[in-house]
Design a protein around this motif. Structure first.
Motif, PDB file in Angstrom:
ATOM      1  N   GLN A  19       0.796  -1.214   0.000  1.00  0.00           N
ATOM      2  CA  GLN A  19       0.000   0.000   0.000  1.00  0.00           C
ATOM      3  C   GLN A  19       0.835   1.273   0.000  1.00  0.00           C
ATOM      4  N   ASN A  20       2.168   1.156   0.017  1.00  0.00           N
ATOM      5  CA  ASN A  20       2.970   2.382   0.040  1.00  0.00           C
ATOM      6  C   ASN A  20       3.483   2.760  -1.337  1.00  0.00           C
ATOM      7  N   LYS A  21       2.896   2.136  -2.380  1.00  0.00           N
ATOM      8  CA  LYS A  21       3.265   2.463  -3.752  1.00  0.00           C
ATOM      9  C   LYS A  21       2.020   2.817  -4.551  1.00  0.00           C
ATOM     10  N   LEU A  22       2.155   3.826  -5.389  1.00  0.00           N
ATOM     11  CA  LEU A  22       1.091   4.143  -6.337  1.00  0.00           C
ATOM     12  C   LEU A  22       1.227   3.166  -7.496  1.00  0.00           C
ATOM     13  N   LEU A  23       0.295   2.230  -7.615  1.00  0.00           N
ATOM     14  CA  LEU A  23       0.425   1.123  -8.554  1.00  0.00           C
ATOM     15  C   LEU A  23      -0.312   1.345  -9.868  1.00  0.00           C
ATOM     16  N   SER A  24      -1.374   2.135  -9.849  1.00  0.00           N
ATOM     17  CA  SER A  24      -2.139   2.314 -11.088  1.00  0.00           C
ATOM     18  C   SER A  24      -2.989   3.571 -11.012  1.00  0.00           C
ATOM     19  N   SER A  25      -3.478   3.992 -12.173  1.00  0.00           N
ATOM     20  CA  SER A  25      -4.433   5.101 -12.256  1.00  0.00           C
ATOM     21  C   SER A  25      -5.410   4.789 -13.370  1.00  0.00           C
ATOM     22  N   ILE A  26      -6.646   5.238 -13.193  1.00  0.00           N
ATOM     23  CA  ILE A  26      -7.695   4.990 -14.175  1.00  0.00           C
ATOM     24  C   ILE A  26      -8.362   6.304 -14.530  1.00  0.00           C
ATOM     25  N   GLU A  27      -8.436   6.593 -15.829  1.00  0.00           N
ATOM     26  CA  GLU A  27      -9.129   7.775 -16.325  1.00  0.00           C
ATOM     27  C   GLU A  27     -10.508   7.369 -16.834  1.00  0.00           C
ATOM     28  N   GLN A  28     -11.526   8.101 -16.368  1.00  0.00           N
ATOM     29  CA  GLN A  28     -12.897   7.819 -16.773  1.00  0.00           C
ATOM     30  C   GLN A  28     -13.541   9.067 -17.360  1.00  0.00           C
ATOM     31  N   ASN A  29     -14.497   8.844 -18.260  1.00  0.00           N
ATOM     32  CA  ASN A  29     -15.273   9.937 -18.841  1.00  0.00           C
ATOM     33  C   ASN A  29     -16.721   9.841 -18.370  1.00  0.00           C
ATOM     34  N   ASN A  49      13.077   2.908  -5.588  1.00  0.00           N
ATOM     35  CA  ASN A  49      11.823   3.660  -5.758  1.00  0.00           C
ATOM     36  C   ASN A  49      11.780   4.473  -7.044  1.00  0.00           C
ATOM     37  N   ASN A  50      12.583   4.070  -8.020  1.00  0.00           N
ATOM     38  CA  ASN A  50      12.528   4.698  -9.332  1.00  0.00           C
ATOM     39  C   ASN A  50      11.461   4.023 -10.186  1.00  0.00           C
ATOM     40  N   LEU A  51      10.734   4.806 -10.961  1.00  0.00           N
ATOM     41  CA  LEU A  51       9.779   4.251 -11.912  1.00  0.00           C
ATOM     42  C   LEU A  51      10.545   3.555 -13.031  1.00  0.00           C
ATOM     43  N   VAL A  52      10.363   2.235 -13.185  1.00  0.00           N
ATOM     44  CA  VAL A  52      11.081   1.509 -14.236  1.00  0.00           C
ATOM     45  C   VAL A  52      10.194   1.176 -15.423  1.00  0.00           C
ATOM     46  N   SER A  53       8.865   1.171 -15.226  1.00  0.00           N
ATOM     47  CA  SER A  53       7.992   0.956 -16.374  1.00  0.00           C
ATOM     48  C   SER A  53       6.623   1.559 -16.109  1.00  0.00           C
ATOM     49  N   SER A  70       6.323   2.415 -21.550  1.00  0.00           N
ATOM     50  CA  SER A  70       7.582   3.140 -21.435  1.00  0.00           C
ATOM     51  C   SER A  70       8.407   2.502 -20.337  1.00  0.00           C
ATOM     52  N   THR A  71       9.683   2.261 -20.612  1.00  0.00           N
ATOM     53  CA  THR A  71      10.577   1.694 -19.607  1.00  0.00           C
ATOM     54  C   THR A  71      11.757   2.636 -19.400  1.00  0.00           C
ATOM     55  N   TYR A  72      12.287   2.668 -18.172  1.00  0.00           N
ATOM     56  CA  TYR A  72      13.310   3.630 -17.801  1.00  0.00           C
ATOM     57  C   TYR A  72      14.507   2.916 -17.168  1.00  0.00           C
ATOM     58  N   THR A  73      15.690   3.409 -17.497  1.00  0.00           N
ATOM     59  CA  THR A  73      16.932   2.926 -16.897  1.00  0.00           C
ATOM     60  C   THR A  73      17.620   4.096 -16.215  1.00  0.00           C
ATOM     61  N   TYR A  74      18.246   3.841 -15.066  1.00  0.00           N
ATOM     62  CA  TYR A  74      18.819   4.907 -14.237  1.00  0.00           C
ATOM     63  C   TYR A  74      20.303   4.685 -13.996  1.00  0.00           C
ATOM     64  N   ASN A  75      21.003   5.786 -13.689  1.00  0.00           N
ATOM     65  CA  ASN A  75      22.410   5.671 -13.310  1.00  0.00           C
ATOM     66  C   ASN A  75      22.527   5.484 -11.797  1.00  0.00           C
ATOM     67  N   ALA A  76      23.756   5.474 -11.303  1.00  0.00           N
ATOM     68  CA  ALA A  76      23.983   5.242  -9.875  1.00  0.00           C
ATOM     69  C   ALA A  76      23.428   6.348  -9.003  1.00  0.00           C
ATOM     70  N   SER A  77      23.161   7.520  -9.586  1.00  0.00           N
ATOM     71  CA  SER A  77      22.590   8.644  -8.838  1.00  0.00           C
ATOM     72  C   SER A  77      21.071   8.698  -8.952  1.00  0.00           C
ATOM     73  N   ASN A  78      20.483   7.615  -9.475  1.00  0.00           N
ATOM     74  CA  ASN A  78      19.023   7.519  -9.634  1.00  0.00           C
ATOM     75  C   ASN A  78      18.464   8.583 -10.563  1.00  0.00           C
ATOM     76  N   VAL A 255       5.870   5.599  -2.784  1.00  0.00           N
ATOM     77  CA  VAL A 255       6.601   5.458  -4.037  1.00  0.00           C
ATOM     78  C   VAL A 255       5.623   5.805  -5.152  1.00  0.00           C
ATOM     79  N   HIS A 256       6.014   6.742  -6.031  1.00  0.00           N
ATOM     80  CA  HIS A 256       5.056   7.230  -7.026  1.00  0.00           C
ATOM     81  C   HIS A 256       5.769   7.573  -8.329  1.00  0.00           C
ATOM     82  N   PRO A 257       5.012   7.671  -9.444  1.00  0.00           N
ATOM     83  CA  PRO A 257       5.633   7.928 -10.748  1.00  0.00           C
ATOM     84  C   PRO A 257       5.973   9.387 -11.010  1.00  0.00           C
ATOM     85  N   PHE A 258       5.658  10.285 -10.057  1.00  0.00           N
ATOM     86  CA  PHE A 258       5.880  11.713 -10.270  1.00  0.00           C
ATOM     87  C   PHE A 258       7.258  12.167  -9.805  1.00  0.00           C
TER      88      PHE A 258
END
Length: 392
Positions: A19-29, A49-53, A70-78, A255-258
């Motif tokens: 529960q300490n991670k933002l796992l998903s979001s849903i957009e509705q109309n 805690n870096n967003l990897v995908s 989208s997938t992300y790769t990070y250096n040693a400094s995150n 932990v969040h994607p922002f």
């Protein structure tokens, strides 16, 4: 009693981690009095805690279907150094490369980005920009280039000025036309007494009058904690967003994607979520009645990821699992039935083969791989089984 207590404690820890991670979001109309699913996002993170995908989804025919990833790769400094964008091919049912962005840093500062697109099974240059900093490590200018099939050609440049509190006040953009720099756009930023951004205005250059014409404006309303609660956008199309929070929790504890991936993601705006964001409601403007109508909403889920229709089928038919996941060295391969392994291939998020073993083994050492997200392909006869894992 001690054993029971240990089990309860373990369950509590597992639940807390979930529960300490933002796992998903849903957009509705909003349609005829009913909220209808439209789009969704799933988020995955590494141990830092870096967003990897981020997986992009679409609600279609009563089920969630994948649009891209989208997938992300990070250096040693995150700090992010590579972003791969892929789109879903509904005919072959696989993700296909679409774009790749490479990020560079100097002395910890984000200094450049190169954008490429995937064409004819190769990465092709598209555009890039370089950033210059002053002695206070503030970005003061950037130069953008386009690729003309053989070399980089100047396209545009921006120049930034700051106030006494090192917040940007103007951002002037110019285009390279006929071997000279011509005014193109301008952005201005205004702040309150606490140096929080109140509005951002964008201007287009009027060549006839040699003047700046306001084209777009964004206004922000903050609560006493600093949360963004209203964002109003005015231009050719007017709309606004209203934000709802769980004020009993701080966003920094999740932990969040922002998360700022480059160090200047929030260069021209404030990080909007001091407290735990729960819902963003979107409003469209009706010029006839001069009113805003709630037409969309995005809900953030800290408990569950969205289950895809295809994922459900894959889980039901899956024969292979890998553990531990994430791993630092050894990856164990487990099948639900007896299978002879002919070959093991590991590929990174770009599709490049980084490790291969041709042997019947249930364990592979990945200690020398760089940290990041990988796909493991296990071959047995004419069958191929895939799974994914994170190398820490």
């Amino acid at each position: 009693m001690k054993k029971l207590y240990t089990i309860i404690l373990m369950l509590f820890v597992i639940a807390s981690q979930g529960q300490n991670k933002l796992l998903s979001s849903i957009e509705q109309n909003y349609n005829n009095g009913i909220w209808e699913n439209a789009y969704g996002n799933n988020y995955e993170y590494d141990s830092n805690n870096n967003l990897v995908s981020e997986t992009f989804l679409e609600w279609k025919n009563g089920a969630w279907k994948i649009l891209g990833k989208s997938t992300y790769t990070y250096n040693a400094s995150n700090k992010v150094i590579l972003e791969i964008g892929q789109k879903w091919n509904s005919i072959t049912n696989v993700l296909e490369n679409e774009y790749r962005d490479t990020y560079t840093y100097t002395n910890g500062n984000f200094t450049g980005q190169v954008a490429q697109i995937w064409e004819n099974a190769a990465w092709i240059n598209e555009w890039k920009f370089d950033i210059t900093y002053n002695s206070s490590s503030l970005p003061i200018s950037s130069l953008s280039y386009n690729w003309n099939n053989s070399q980089w050609v100047s396209d545009s440049r921006t120049t930034v000025t700051y106030n006494a509190n090192n917040r940007p006040t103007t951002d002037i953009g110019e285009k390279w036309i006929n071997a000279q720099w011509i005014n193109n756009y301008k952005a201005t930023f205004n702040y309150n007494a606490n140096n929080k951004l109140l509005d951002q205005r964008e201007f287009d250059w009027n060549e006839v009058n040699n003047a700046w014409d306001e084209a777009y404006r964004t206004d922000y309303v903050l609560d006493t904690s600093g949360n963004r609660i209203i964002e109003t956008n005015s231009g050719n199309y007017q709309y606004k967003d209203e934000y709802s929070y769980d004020t009993s929790n701080q966003m920094s504890t999740y932990v969040h994607p922002f998360k700022d991936k480059t160090g200047i993601d929030y260069f021209s705006e404030d990080f909007p979520y001091v407290n735990k964001i729960s819902v963003i409601n979107g409003f469209s403007y009706d010029s006839n009645s001069n009113t805003f109508t709630n037409t969309s909403r995005t809900t953030y889920n800290y408990n569950n990821a969205i289950t895809l229709e295809t994922e459900t089928l894959e889980i039901a038919n899956s024969k292979v699992t890998v553990f531990p996941n994430p791993t630092t060295s050894v990856l164990n391969i487990n099948f639900s039935e007896t299978v002879t392994i002919d070959k093991i291939v590991i590929v990174d998020v770009t599709g490049r083969v980084v490790l291969q073993e041709e042997a019947n083994k249930s364990q592979i050492n990945v200690e020398k791989l760089a940290a990041g997200l990988y796909i493991i392909e296990v071959y047995s006869g004419n069958e191929k089984f895939t799974s994914k894992f994170i190398k820490e």
